[in-house]
Write a protein that holds these residues in place. Structure first.
Motif, PDB file in Angstrom:
ATOM      1  N   ALA A  27       0.833  -1.202   0.000  1.00 36.16           N
ATOM      2  CA  ALA A  27       0.000   0.000   0.000  1.00 36.16           C
ATOM      3  C   ALA A  27       0.872   1.258   0.000  1.00 36.16           C
ATOM      4  O   ALA A  27       0.590   2.231  -0.711  1.00 36.16           O
ATOM      5  N   TRP A  28       1.934   1.241   0.789  1.00 36.63           N
ATOM      6  CA  TRP A  28       2.877   2.363   0.846  1.00 36.63           C
ATOM      7  C   TRP A  28       3.558   2.559  -0.500  1.00 36.63           C
ATOM      8  O   TRP A  28       3.644   3.683  -1.015  1.00 36.63           O
ATOM      9  N   PHE A  29       4.026   1.474  -1.088  1.00 33.89           N
ATOM     10  CA  PHE A  29       4.733   1.540  -2.368  1.00 33.89           C
ATOM     11  C   PHE A  29       3.836   2.079  -3.479  1.00 33.89           C
ATOM     12  O   PHE A  29       4.254   2.938  -4.276  1.00 33.89           O
ATOM     13  N   LEU A  30       2.600   1.607  -3.545  1.00 33.48           N
ATOM     14  CA  LEU A  30       1.709   1.980  -4.640  1.00 33.48           C
ATOM     15  C   LEU A  30       1.121   3.379  -4.493  1.00 33.48           C
ATOM     16  O   LEU A  30       0.678   3.974  -5.475  1.00 33.48           O
ATOM     17  N   THR A  31       1.122   3.914  -3.261  1.00 35.39           N
ATOM     18  CA  THR A  31       0.515   5.237  -3.054  1.00 35.39           C
ATOM     19  C   THR A  31       1.518   6.347  -2.786  1.00 35.39           C
ATOM     20  O   THR A  31       1.204   7.521  -2.995  1.00 35.39           O
ATOM     21  N   SER A  32       2.729   5.997  -2.324  1.00 28.82           N
ATOM     22  CA  SER A  32       3.662   7.025  -1.862  1.00 28.82           C
ATOM     23  C   SER A  32       4.986   7.085  -2.601  1.00 28.82           C
ATOM     24  O   SER A  32       5.717   8.066  -2.468  1.00 28.82           O
ATOM     25  N   PHE A  33       5.336   6.060  -3.367  1.00 30.18           N
ATOM     26  CA  PHE A  33       6.587   6.038  -4.128  1.00 30.18           C
ATOM     27  C   PHE A  33       6.308   6.416  -5.577  1.00 30.18           C
ATOM     28  O   PHE A  33       5.314   5.985  -6.159  1.00 30.18           O
ATOM     29  N   SER A  34       7.206   7.188  -6.160  1.00 29.14           N
ATOM     30  CA  SER A  34       7.006   7.607  -7.546  1.00 29.14           C
ATOM     31  C   SER A  34       6.939   6.406  -8.485  1.00 29.14           C
ATOM     32  O   SER A  34       6.124   6.377  -9.419  1.00 29.14           O
ATOM     33  N   ILE A  35       7.773   5.388  -8.244  1.00 23.69           N
ATOM     34  CA  ILE A  35       7.742   4.189  -9.096  1.00 23.69           C
ATOM     35  C   ILE A  35       6.411   3.469  -8.946  1.00 23.69           C
ATOM     36  O   ILE A  35       5.788   3.060  -9.936  1.00 23.69           O
TER      37      ILE A  35
END
Length: 411
Positions: free
Chosen positions: A43-51
């Motif tokens: 969830a963090w990766f898909l919502t908060s990281f540019s990649i």
């Protein structure tokens, strides 16, 4: 403060899974912790990281492009209904299914989609420590939908114990079908729709592992060969082992897509009309009483635990209840014109979109029980029918967990 409430809410939803468990002593806490940490990271990766956001944006653009291509076919047959300032919901949302469903079926027929499902399922099993078939099924229903995934898994369901069949039935409450994601993205923020889908898959494993923990010995941790599923890496085969001719297969797929469009339309029309009838009857009792208000009161504690102000939480609670009683399309249709405006905060927009991105509602229970009746023996079907409450709880908890996990990172 609201972030803290959201985090507490996430913990409470997990606690509910433990409290409502059929056998708390058998819960595999190591696997649960691994899956929770992984899903929070996802969830963090898909919502908060540019990649991560780029991956979601590219996927959303892909689905939107598919829908735009579908409009070309619709415009050929119904130009007066497409070339307008505002298309009707039926044309804008449902008719593209007539192209997208056959596209996914073609990918299955040529073996591309089964190959993807098989390897994702294997990776998920290794990562989470869950039984191979449960992990495989979680990925399969993400692409195929619940009843379709059940149908192609019939041989496995017949071989498994009744309690594992119940796990599969509970998981089936939490999926969406990839072929109608394009319809969702026309109504709600695409980035949150596509974030919700993989998170729902992991949460389905988390919730069922808590509510219905089942030990699977190594000798039973196998995947049967299933026609048309990821195990065969091809389309359906006849009794002689030969595939159905492609254009016969495609014709059946198109007809199936047409039936799906009519089924969704009929359900939405009927549920909206019935809800209006209930409101009218309740209005005779007292003018302020309505189905939305009743559902809002019942679901308010869960909505408030998403980290929303009281006014927003009550409105969200009404949407939650309405989605469970009717279906996701009814709620999406109500908010589609305002969801992208200042009427919704970014956090509210995210948790609402994620919550409604599933098939968890009362009508889905009937569909799943009906599917199992045609696939397994009476004894196994009776176990599933006796646990309708657990099926509903499973679907609701998965939606709550997914919305809370995404909500932690979107403000």
């Amino acid at each position: 403060m609201y972030l803290a409430i959201n985090i507490v809410g996430l913990a409470i939803f997990l606690l509910l899974g433990w409290l409502l468990s059929k056998n708390r002593s058998k819960i595999n806490w190591k696997a649960i912790i691994i899956m929770v940490i992984f899903n929070l990271f996802l969830a963090w990766f898909l919502t908060s990281f540019s990649i991560g956001r780029t991956i979601v944006d590219v996927a959303a653009a892909g689905f939107n492009e598919l829908v735009n291509v579908a409009y070309t076919g619709i415009a050929f047959a119904l130009p007066s209904m497409v070339n307008v300032k505002q298309m009707d919901w039926f044309v804008q949302v449902l008719l593209p299914i007539l192209m997208i469903v056959p596209l996914f079926d073609i990918l299955t027929y040529i073996g591309v989609l089964p190959w993807v499902i098989k390897w994702l399922g294997r990776g998920l099993s290794k990562l989470t420590g869950q039984p191979r078939f449960e992990s495989f099924f979680a990925v399969e229903m993400m692409f195929l939908g619940n009843t379709e995934a059940l149908a192609v898994s019939s041989l496995q369901l017949k071989q498994m114990k009744a309690q594992r069949n119940l796990t599969i039935a509970m998981m089936s409450m939490s999926c969406v079908t990839a072929s109608i994601v394009g319809s969702y993205t026309q109504m709600m923020p695409a980035e949150f729709i596509l974030t919700a889908i993989p998170i729902n898959v992991i949460n389905a494993l988390i919730v069922t592992s808590m509510l219905n923990p089942v030990y699977v010995p190594d000798e039973e941790d196998t995947i049967a060969t299933m026609g048309g599923s990821a195990a065969t890496e091809a389309g359906d085969a006849d009794e002689n082992g030969k595939k159905e001719p492609f254009f016969s297969f495609l014709g059946d797929s198109i007809l199936g897509a047409g039936r799906l469009v009519l089924i969704i339309a009929a359900n939405v029309i009927a549920f909206v009309a019935l809800a209006a009838l209930i409101d009218k009857v309740l209005g005779w009792i007292t003018p302020w009483l309505s189905l939305e208000h009743i559902l809002g009161v019942v679901m308010f504690p869960f909505a408030w635990l998403m980290g929303l102000p009281v006014d927003d939480a009550f409105q969200f609670a009404q949407y939650m209840g309405e989605k469970l009683v009717t279906n996701e399309f009814v709620v999406m249709g109500k908010v589609t014109k305002t969801i992208a405006t200042a009427a919704f905060s970014e956090h509210y927009r995210a948790v609402l979109t994620v919550f409604v991105t599933s098939f968890a509602n009362f009508s889905t229970v009937g569909m799943i029980i009906g599917a199992f009746k045609g696939l397994v023996d009476k004894e196994k079907n009776n176990v599933i029918a006796a646990n309708v409450g657990y099926m509903l709880i499973s679907g609701i908890l998965v939606s709550l967990l997914s919305a809370a996990m995404v909500g932690v990172f979107v403000w």
